[in-house]
Design an enzyme around this catalytic site. Sequence first.
Site, PDB file in Angstrom:
ATOM      1  N   HIS A  56       0.854  -1.199   0.000  1.00 50.50           N
ATOM      2  CA  HIS A  56       0.000   0.000   0.000  1.00 50.50           C
ATOM      3  C   HIS A  56       0.880   1.236   0.000  1.00 50.50           C
ATOM      4  CE1 HIS A  56       0.725  -0.417   4.320  1.00 50.50           C
ATOM      5  NE2 HIS A  56       0.107   0.713   4.589  1.00 50.50           N
ATOM      6  N   HIS A  58       1.341   3.959   1.929  1.00 50.16           N
ATOM      7  CA  HIS A  58       1.832   4.760   3.065  1.00 50.16           C
ATOM      8  C   HIS A  58       3.356   4.887   3.040  1.00 50.16           C
ATOM      9  CE1 HIS A  58      -2.063   4.256   5.615  1.00 50.16           C
ATOM     10  NE2 HIS A  58      -2.111   5.305   4.827  1.00 50.16           N
ATOM     11  N   ASP A  60       5.660   4.831   5.129  1.00 47.72           N
ATOM     12  CA  ASP A  60       6.516   3.908   5.886  1.00 47.72           C
ATOM     13  C   ASP A  60       6.568   2.518   5.246  1.00 47.72           C
ATOM     14  OD1 ASP A  60       3.762   3.693   6.793  1.00 47.72           O
ATOM     15  OD2 ASP A  60       4.483   2.406   8.413  1.00 47.72           O
ATOM     16  N   HIS A  61       6.021   2.386   4.044  1.00 47.18           N
ATOM     17  CA  HIS A  61       6.132   1.126   3.295  1.00 47.18           C
ATOM     18  C   HIS A  61       6.814   1.312   1.935  1.00 47.18           C
ATOM     19  CE1 HIS A  61       3.547  -1.154   6.152  1.00 47.18           C
ATOM     20  NE2 HIS A  61       3.251   0.103   6.471  1.00 47.18           N
ATOM     21  N   HIS A 114      -7.583  -0.654   5.847  1.00 47.11           N
ATOM     22  CA  HIS A 114      -6.575   0.308   6.327  1.00 47.11           C
ATOM     23  C   HIS A 114      -6.459   1.428   5.291  1.00 47.11           C
ATOM     24  CE1 HIS A 114      -2.820   1.657   8.194  1.00 47.11           C
ATOM     25  NE2 HIS A 114      -2.165   1.468   7.064  1.00 47.11           N
ATOM     26  N   ASP A 133      -0.406  -3.926   6.704  1.00 44.54           N
ATOM     27  CA  ASP A 133      -1.246  -3.264   7.698  1.00 44.54           C
ATOM     28  C   ASP A 133      -2.713  -3.690   7.573  1.00 44.54           C
ATOM     29  OD1 ASP A 133       1.169  -2.115   8.233  1.00 44.54           O
ATOM     30  OD2 ASP A 133       0.585  -0.069   7.734  1.00 44.54           O
ATOM     31  N   HIS A 171       4.257  -4.417  11.071  1.00 48.04           N
ATOM     32  CA  HIS A 171       4.707  -3.649  12.245  1.00 48.04           C
ATOM     33  C   HIS A 171       4.857  -4.528  13.478  1.00 48.04           C
ATOM     34  CE1 HIS A 171       4.179   0.506  10.700  1.00 48.04           C
ATOM     35  NE2 HIS A 171       3.247  -0.044   9.932  1.00 48.04           N
TER      36      HIS A 171
END
Length: 255
Positions: A56, A58, A60-61, A114, A133, A171
């Site tokens: 996805h 975001h 942080d990915h 998410h 996530d 995570h």
Amino acid sequence: MTLTLTTVPCLADNYAFIIGNPATKEAAVIDVPQAAPINAAILAGGWHLTTVLLTHHHWDHIDGLDGLTNSADLHIIGAAADAHRLPALRTAVAEGDTIHVCGEDAQILDVSGHTVGHIAYHFAQSGFAFTADSLMALGCGRLFEGTPAQMWESMQKLRALPPETLICSGHEYTASNAAFALTLEPDNADLRSRVETIKTARLNSEPTVPSTLAVEQQTNPFLRADVPALKHAIGMDNADSTTVYAEIRARKDRF
Ligand code: ZN
Ligand code: FE
């Protein structure tokens, strides 16, 4: 042949995963929170990184992508639905598609909730599901874009995979997820013993990810919205499973 799996801690609490074909030394990475630890793990394993699988959009990915050692040569795969907000994709995929990675087929599942457009990659032969996530160890991602009904549908798709599947989530949130799960099902013996295992792992700074789907089925409240024992424990015996799922998610948001 099964692929090898390497869990790579990144940033404060993210995980990337490297899968590798031991015969060809070809490897792929799933999500790129940060380049340095992934580059180091590729080097240490003697891998040749060819492919990036994105779950996805975001930051942080995906933010580590440009810093990967051979970033210009990589085959980047992600959701067609998210192509407008992902790094440039070479292959855009959707639910039901099969891709061929490191010599093995992987199926694409849409696991929106998410975000809308979040996908998971299921490697049936090796028994890995990269869920980021969506489904997490003892938890699930926050609903930033999707509805409870959408995420509950995603949970049910993942729950239907073979029980021995390793759930490779994005995570290290398991300790706080565990504390929350205990508020719902304090008498769930499987949950109580899992919580002890988690405490020990975290005291030793060991990852609690991946976990098996079988363990998640017994202990993860977000997979149990239609399980009579959970419904009874939270006083919702007669509610439909989507309502129960929404209530669990709302309680977690306030936890
Ligand atoms: Zn996310
Ligand atoms: Fe994330």
